[in-house]
Scaffold this motif. Structure first.
Motif, PDB file in Angstrom:
ATOM      1  N   GLU A   1      -4.647 -13.710 -10.342  1.00 19.51           N
ATOM      2  CA  GLU A   1      -4.255 -14.796 -11.237  1.00 19.51           C
ATOM      3  C   GLU A   1      -3.867 -14.187 -12.573  1.00 19.51           C
ATOM      4  O   GLU A   1      -4.378 -13.121 -12.940  1.00 19.51           O
ATOM      5  CB  GLU A   1      -5.419 -15.780 -11.438  1.00 19.51           C
TER       6      GLU A   1
ATOM      7  N   ALA B   1      -2.787 -16.259  -6.754  1.00 19.22           N
ATOM      8  CA  ALA B   1      -3.946 -16.311  -5.851  1.00 19.22           C
ATOM      9  C   ALA B   1      -3.482 -16.401  -4.407  1.00 19.22           C
ATOM     10  O   ALA B   1      -2.483 -17.061  -4.135  1.00 19.22           O
ATOM     11  CB  ALA B   1      -4.815 -17.520  -6.203  1.00 19.22           C
ATOM     12  N   PRO B   2      -4.147 -15.736  -3.455  1.00 18.68           N
ATOM     13  CA  PRO B   2      -5.408 -15.010  -3.627  1.00 18.68           C
ATOM     14  C   PRO B   2      -5.256 -13.547  -4.041  1.00 18.68           C
ATOM     15  O   PRO B   2      -6.258 -12.867  -4.189  1.00 18.68           O
ATOM     16  CB  PRO B   2      -6.016 -15.084  -2.223  1.00 18.68           C
TER      17      PRO B   2
ATOM     18  N   TYR C   1      -2.333   0.582  -4.427  1.00 19.63           N
ATOM     19  CA  TYR C   1      -1.471  -0.569  -4.214  1.00 19.63           C
ATOM     20  C   TYR C   1      -0.416  -0.695  -5.312  1.00 19.63           C
ATOM     21  O   TYR C   1      -0.629  -0.295  -6.465  1.00 19.63           O
ATOM     22  CB  TYR C   1      -2.294  -1.856  -4.200  1.00 19.63           C
TER      23      TYR C   1
ATOM     24  N   TYR D   1     -12.533 -12.251  -8.356  1.00 21.41           N
ATOM     25  CA  TYR D   1     -11.798 -11.002  -8.163  1.00 21.41           C
ATOM     26  C   TYR D   1     -12.655  -9.794  -8.562  1.00 21.41           C
ATOM     27  O   TYR D   1     -13.451  -9.874  -9.502  1.00 21.41           O
ATOM     28  CB  TYR D   1     -10.510 -11.012  -9.010  1.00 21.41           C
ATOM     29  N   PRO D   2     -12.458  -8.664  -7.908  1.00 20.64           N
ATOM     30  CA  PRO D   2     -13.249  -7.473  -8.245  1.00 20.64           C
ATOM     31  C   PRO D   2     -12.858  -6.841  -9.572  1.00 20.64           C
ATOM     32  O   PRO D   2     -13.633  -6.085 -10.139  1.00 20.64           O
ATOM     33  CB  PRO D   2     -12.967  -6.524  -7.080  1.00 20.64           C
TER      34      PRO D   2
ATOM     35  N   TRP E   1       0.832  -1.201   0.000  1.00 22.12           N
ATOM     36  CA  TRP E   1       0.000   0.000   0.000  1.00 22.12           C
ATOM     37  C   TRP E   1       0.868   1.252   0.000  1.00 22.12           C
ATOM     38  O   TRP E   1       1.797   1.374   0.792  1.00 22.12           O
ATOM     39  CB  TRP E   1      -0.893  -0.022   1.234  1.00 22.12           C
TER      40      TRP E   1
ATOM     41  N   SER F   1      -7.242  -8.689  -7.012  1.00 23.15           N
ATOM     42  CA  SER F   1      -8.069  -8.509  -5.819  1.00 23.15           C
ATOM     43  C   SER F   1      -8.261  -7.048  -5.424  1.00 23.15           C
ATOM     44  O   SER F   1      -8.922  -6.768  -4.426  1.00 23.15           O
ATOM     45  CB  SER F   1      -7.474  -9.293  -4.647  1.00 23.15           C
ATOM     46  N   VAL F   2      -7.664  -6.132  -6.146  1.00 20.33           N
ATOM     47  CA  VAL F   2      -7.937  -4.703  -5.923  1.00 20.33           C
ATOM     48  C   VAL F   2      -8.321  -4.076  -7.264  1.00 20.33           C
ATOM     49  O   VAL F   2      -7.962  -4.592  -8.321  1.00 20.33           O
ATOM     50  CB  VAL F   2      -6.711  -3.958  -5.347  1.00 20.33           C
ATOM     51  N   ILE F   3      -9.048  -2.995  -7.196  1.00 21.57           N
ATOM     52  CA  ILE F   3      -9.425  -2.313  -8.433  1.00 21.57           C
ATOM     53  C   ILE F   3      -8.283  -1.378  -8.836  1.00 21.57           C
ATOM     54  O   ILE F   3      -7.875  -0.527  -8.030  1.00 21.57           O
ATOM     55  CB  ILE F   3     -10.745  -1.545  -8.251  1.00 21.57           C
TER      56      ILE F   3
ATOM     57  N   GLU G   1     -10.655   2.603 -10.874  1.00 21.46           N
ATOM     58  CA  GLU G   1     -11.342   3.111  -9.687  1.00 21.46           C
ATOM     59  C   GLU G   1     -11.750   4.576  -9.899  1.00 21.46           C
ATOM     60  O   GLU G   1     -12.840   4.994  -9.493  1.00 21.46           O
ATOM     61  CB  GLU G   1     -10.440   2.988  -8.461  1.00 21.46           C
TER      62      GLU G   1
END
Lengths: 302, 185
Positions: free
Chosen positions: A66, A62-63, A16, A106-107, A9, A134-136, A141
């Motif tokens: 991918e 993952a997690p 990120y 995933y988002p 972060w 896993s993050v946008i 965003e």
């Protein structure tokens, strides 16, 4: 044990960074094509034209995410622009399947292509890539923030509005029944092109078959158009291609193609202004570049 | 919170025993007034969570516990809880255990392992059988119990979402799914 990939972060930019030190020594060009090996080793059947290859040096595991390689065609020596519309249509169907699979874990799903050695393409077999993450990503965003703000203010979809404003304007470079291509006035690269479906669709999972076929058609038209600029003097145009989509019905699916060439033999670099401050300069007149690209696309369509 | 005609798809599953007590707690919350809380949970918080989910979607929970073999020395991981909820328009319409996911090609529960590979397959099966997964939680039993029973100060309602996000940042659980992208420190 530290995971192979981790997200770090940045408290200043509030975003990120993906740390993937294992990729430092990844393969960069080799005598044996790793994707042709899928055919030779029987991992894909004789009828298979498009398929997924696990990223051998995944930046995301993952997690956290991918990573996959999307093989566009079994013929190693054909470039994207040498494929037929039906062959690219098979790629768009694979993109849709892949989106449906990854979006359930995933988002964000990033489907993209880095084309051309000038921007780091290391394997010449026709292919693109895909990440589930896993993050946008920050730009997605930011787009989503605009979408949510406009929605809450009752303004509707900002992408639909931009599309309507550019329809049949100086910035439209190509169109078919389902899709339109624009070189918008806010393009960062001289030949940057955005493809919008006419209908408000948030992601590929909701795109019908004929829409995917039209996407294949317009993608080929635009990239072939790049290669026809200046009577072919800019071919093969290096480009970055990415599909922006989210599992939020307020979002508007679109494709961005950042064509890196700015003139025959010259590239547009994301240099200090762009990379350090995020302030882009476009040393061209977008309406004029749109006209050049529109004419190039029309010329090869004849 | 719960649909009027909530369906339990595989109440004969070995895994259902562990899920039953949770469903009972959920039913009590659903049928009580807004002031009622259970170990830091209340109806308002759960309804707010459910109503912000895409529709339809799935919610997945896999809880692993370490058990000792009969000789008391060799440890193995066993699934303590494995459930999938199908959510439509902010209401839970059906519940099943991971055993029901065999219909979507998932291997038997006995063969499942706590690694990420099986977690991915569980989510694929949930999508195939019901709907895309909005949230999936994979966690060890001690952390699950700590989260499940965490109450706010003086037994008040706790922010379960923030608590779980902090667990994820500490590596005490794995959160996946389409709605998990906004968990910054």
């Amino acid at each position: 044990m530290e995971p192979a990939t981790k997200l770090t972060w940045n408290p200043i930019l509030r975003q990120y960074l993906v740390n993937a030190p294992q990729r430092m020594n990844r393969r960069e060009g080799s005598a044996a094509c790793p994707f042709c090996a899928d055919i030779v080793n029987g991992k894909v059947g004789p009828e298979t034209q498009v398929w997924l290859h696990p990223n051998d040096f995944p930046p995301l595991v993952a997690p956290v995410g991918e990573a996959y390689v999307v093989i566009y065609n079994r013929d190693h020596n054909r470039t994207f622009t040498e494929l037929t519309v039906d062959e690219v249509d098979a790629v768009t169907h694979l993109w849709r399947d892949l989106y449906r699979d990854l979006a359930s874990r995933y988002p964000a799903v990033m489907i993209f292509e880095n084309s051309g050695e000038a921007i780091g393409q290391t394997q010449h077999h026709p292919h693109g890539q895909a990440f589930g993450v896993s993050v946008i990503p920050p730009l997605l965003e930011r787009e989503l923030e605009t979408v949510l703000k406009d929605h809450s203010e009752g303004k509707g979809c900002p992408f639909c509005r931009a599309r309507e404003e550019m329809t049949n304007s100086d910035y439209q470079v190509a169109a078919n029944t389902t899709w339109q291509a624009f070189l918008p006035p806010y393009a960062r690269y001289p030949y940057e092109t955005h493809l919008y479906p006419r209908r408000h669709v948030p992601n590929l999972s909701l795109m019908q078959d004929h829409g995917l076929h039209d996407l294949a058609d317009i993608l080929l038209a635009v990239v072939r158009g790049y290669n026809a600029l200046y009577d072919g003097a800019m071919a093969p145009m290096p480009y970055l291609l990415g599909i922006h989509q989210l599992a939020d019905e307020r979002f508007h699916l679109h494709v961005e193609i950042l064509a890196i060439g700015r003139a025959p033999g010259k590239l547009k670099y994301a240099a200090s202004s762009e990379s350090i401050w995020g302030l882009w300069t476009n040393d061209s007149n977008p309406a004029q570049k749109a006209r050049e690209l529109r004419e190039a696309i029309a010329k090869i369509a004849v | 919170m719960l649909a009027n005609e909530l369906v339990v798809l595989d109440a004969d599953s070995r895994l259902w025993q562990a899920a039953r007590s949770l469903l009972n707690a959920a039913l009590r919350l659903d049928q009580s007034d807004d002031a009622y809380s259970w170990h830091g949970w209340d109806k308002l918080q759960i309804n707010s969570f459910l109503k912000n989910l895409p529709s339809p979607c799935s919610l997945v929970v896999g809880v692993w516990k370490t058990v000792l073999a009969q000789d008391g020395e060799v440890e193995r991981e066993e699934l303590a809880l494995g459930i999938v909820c199908a959510v439509v328009e902010g209401e839970v319409h059906s519940i099943c255990t991971f055993e029901a996911l065999a219909a979507a090609g998932l291997k038997s529960v006995k063969e499942l392992e706590p690694g990420i590979d099986d977690a991915v397959e569980i989510m694929r099966a949930a999508r195939k059988l019901f709907a895309p997964v909005a949230w999936a939680l994979f966690i060890e039993k001690p952390a699950w119990d700590e989260w499940l029973f965490a109450g706010g100060d003086d037994g008040a309602v706790a922010n379960k979402g923030e608590l779980l996000a902090s667990y994820a940042r500490q590596g005490r659980c794995v959160l996946m799914g389409s709605q998990t992208g906004h968990h910054h420190p």
